[in-house]
Design a protein around this motif. Structure first.
Motif, PDB file in Angstrom:
ATOM      1  N   GLN A  51       0.829  -1.204   0.000  1.00  0.00           N
ATOM      2  CA  GLN A  51       0.000   0.000   0.000  1.00  0.00           C
ATOM      3  C   GLN A  51       0.871   1.265   0.000  1.00  0.00           C
ATOM      4  N   LEU A  52       2.052   1.146  -0.578  1.00  0.00           N
ATOM      5  CA  LEU A  52       2.953   2.284  -0.741  1.00  0.00           C
ATOM      6  C   LEU A  52       3.021   2.656  -2.214  1.00  0.00           C
ATOM      7  N   SER A  53       3.421   3.894  -2.499  1.00  0.00           N
ATOM      8  CA  SER A  53       3.601   4.309  -3.881  1.00  0.00           C
ATOM      9  C   SER A  53       5.023   4.007  -4.337  1.00  0.00           C
ATOM     10  N   ARG A  54       5.168   3.721  -5.610  1.00  0.00           N
ATOM     11  CA  ARG A  54       6.473   3.425  -6.190  1.00  0.00           C
ATOM     12  C   ARG A  54       6.585   4.126  -7.546  1.00  0.00           C
ATOM     13  N   THR A  55       7.826   4.399  -7.954  1.00  0.00           N
ATOM     14  CA  THR A  55       8.051   4.929  -9.293  1.00  0.00           C
ATOM     15  C   THR A  55       8.319   3.769 -10.246  1.00  0.00           C
ATOM     16  N   ALA A  56       8.239   4.065 -11.534  1.00  0.00           N
ATOM     17  CA  ALA A  56       8.548   3.036 -12.531  1.00  0.00           C
ATOM     18  C   ALA A  56       9.984   2.565 -12.373  1.00  0.00           C
ATOM     19  N   TYR A  72       5.409   1.289 -19.427  1.00  0.00           N
ATOM     20  CA  TYR A  72       4.422   0.718 -20.356  1.00  0.00           C
ATOM     21  C   TYR A  72       3.469  -0.226 -19.608  1.00  0.00           C
ATOM     22  N   HIS A  73       4.017  -1.094 -18.765  1.00  0.00           N
ATOM     23  CA  HIS A  73       3.182  -2.031 -18.030  1.00  0.00           C
ATOM     24  C   HIS A  73       2.286  -1.303 -17.030  1.00  0.00           C
ATOM     25  N   LEU A  74       2.794  -0.268 -16.411  1.00  0.00           N
ATOM     26  CA  LEU A  74       1.988   0.487 -15.449  1.00  0.00           C
ATOM     27  C   LEU A  74       0.820   1.183 -16.139  1.00  0.00           C
ATOM     28  N   ARG A  75       1.064   1.719 -17.312  1.00  0.00           N
ATOM     29  CA  ARG A  75      -0.031   2.360 -18.054  1.00  0.00           C
ATOM     30  C   ARG A  75      -1.086   1.331 -18.461  1.00  0.00           C
ATOM     31  N   ALA A  86      -0.172   8.328  -8.104  1.00  0.00           N
ATOM     32  CA  ALA A  86      -0.116   8.736  -6.700  1.00  0.00           C
ATOM     33  C   ALA A  86       0.503  10.112  -6.591  1.00  0.00           C
ATOM     34  N   ASP A  87       0.335  10.736  -5.435  1.00  0.00           N
ATOM     35  CA  ASP A  87       0.947  12.041  -5.194  1.00  0.00           C
ATOM     36  C   ASP A  87       2.464  11.899  -5.214  1.00  0.00           C
ATOM     37  N   ASN A  88       3.128  12.865  -5.797  1.00  0.00           N
ATOM     38  CA  ASN A  88       4.582  12.840  -5.823  1.00  0.00           C
ATOM     39  C   ASN A  88       5.142  13.155  -4.447  1.00  0.00           C
ATOM     40  N   GLU A  89       6.232  12.509  -4.124  1.00  0.00           N
ATOM     41  CA  GLU A  89       6.904  12.736  -2.843  1.00  0.00           C
ATOM     42  C   GLU A  89       8.341  13.156  -3.129  1.00  0.00           C
ATOM     43  N   GLY A  90       8.700  14.353  -2.741  1.00  0.00           N
ATOM     44  CA  GLY A  90      10.068  14.805  -2.963  1.00  0.00           C
ATOM     45  C   GLY A  90      10.285  15.153  -4.428  1.00  0.00           C
ATOM     46  N   ASP A  91      11.111  14.371  -5.116  1.00  0.00           N
ATOM     47  CA  ASP A  91      11.435  14.604  -6.512  1.00  0.00           C
ATOM     48  C   ASP A  91      10.203  14.351  -7.376  1.00  0.00           C
ATOM     49  N   ALA A  92       9.703  15.414  -8.004  1.00  0.00           N
ATOM     50  CA  ALA A  92       8.473  15.307  -8.779  1.00  0.00           C
ATOM     51  C   ALA A  92       8.738  15.034 -10.253  1.00  0.00           C
ATOM     52  N   ARG A  93       9.967  14.709 -10.616  1.00  0.00           N
ATOM     53  CA  ARG A  93      10.289  14.500 -12.025  1.00  0.00           C
ATOM     54  C   ARG A  93       9.769  13.168 -12.546  1.00  0.00           C
ATOM     55  N   GLU A  94       9.496  12.223 -11.673  1.00  0.00           N
ATOM     56  CA  GLU A  94       9.003  10.926 -12.104  1.00  0.00           C
ATOM     57  C   GLU A  94       7.695  10.597 -11.410  1.00  0.00           C
ATOM     58  N   ARG A  95       6.721  10.155 -12.195  1.00  0.00           N
ATOM     59  CA  ARG A  95       5.396   9.828 -11.650  1.00  0.00           C
ATOM     60  C   ARG A  95       5.491   8.666 -10.670  1.00  0.00           C
ATOM     61  N   ARG A  96       4.680   8.751  -9.639  1.00  0.00           N
ATOM     62  CA  ARG A  96       4.563   7.668  -8.673  1.00  0.00           C
ATOM     63  C   ARG A  96       3.239   6.951  -8.905  1.00  0.00           C
TER      64      ARG A  96
END
Length: 213
Positions: A51-56, A72-75, A86-96
């Motif tokens: 139940q945590l957010s992760r980046t690609a 691609y798989h996440l989309r 998910a909401d970005n945490e810290g570095d917003a350059r990569e979607r969570r």
């Protein structure tokens, strides 16, 4: 289940997570077929279990894919409502990304085809990979004399029950409640001495005719 304040030994247990219940139920055969990929099942297991957010990038490192392939798989999973941004945490350059609910289930009914069998095969393959990796690592530790008295940590059990529809529903609910009682309230704070444990449980009607005695 109520908050656990002490285990069987009387020792204090870490607080368990209280989360809103939202089951993501997949019934569309096309969506089920979209799940028949090992990396996608790894993503579902990771996001729904923690139940945590992760980046690609984080998920790619776990599955051995490139970040672009994981994106691609996440989309694809997002298309079927299985994961969501998910909401970005810290570095917003990569979607969570995060799970779209608290629980995930696959169902097919009527005379619909059963592409979920491919998903079952991948889940069983993942179980075999985990078991092989564990036994190999344990063997290496024992060769070094580091695990001579290590207690058995891998459990595999099989039972044959006779259950009414109501009993099947009751057993599933009780099992889910038991598993949730061991979920951490804060998954980012791992108790000292705790190790990551993968669990698998199934309930499959066995309607084969028993051999005559």
């Amino acid at each position: 289940m109520n908050e656990d304040n002490g285990g069987p030994t009387g020792l204090a247990s870490p607080k368990r997570r209280k989360r809103p219940e939202k089951t993501v139920e997949i019934t569309d055969p096309k969506a089920i077929r979209a799940l028949a990929h090992a990396a996608r099942l790894e993503v579902i297991s990771e996001l729904y279990s923690t139940q945590l957010s992760r980046t690609a990038t984080e998920l790619a490192a776990q599955t051995g894919l490139t970040p672009s392939a994981m994106s691609y798989h996440l989309r694809a999973l997002q298309k079927w409502g299985i994961v969501t941004a998910a909401d970005n945490e810290g570095d917003a350059r990569e979607r969570r990304w995060k799970a779209a609910g608290s629980d995930f289930t696959i169902k097919s009914g009527g005379n619909a085809p059963s592409p979920e069998i491919a998903v079952v095969e991948l889940e069983l393959d993942a179980f075999r990979r985990r078991a092989t990796a564990f036994t190999r690592a344990r063997g290496e530790r024992r060769q070094r004399g580091e695990a001579a008295n290590e207690a058995a940590a891998m459990v595999l059990s099989s039972d044959l029950l006779y259950l009414t529809p109501d009993q099947r529903t009751d057993l599933k609910a009780k099992f889910q409640e038991l598993i949730r009682s061991y979920e951490l309230e804060d998954p980012t704070r791992i108790p000292e001495g705790a190790v990551r444990i993968a669990t698998m449980w199934s309930m499959i009607p066995d309607d084969r005719t028993p051999a005559s005695s």
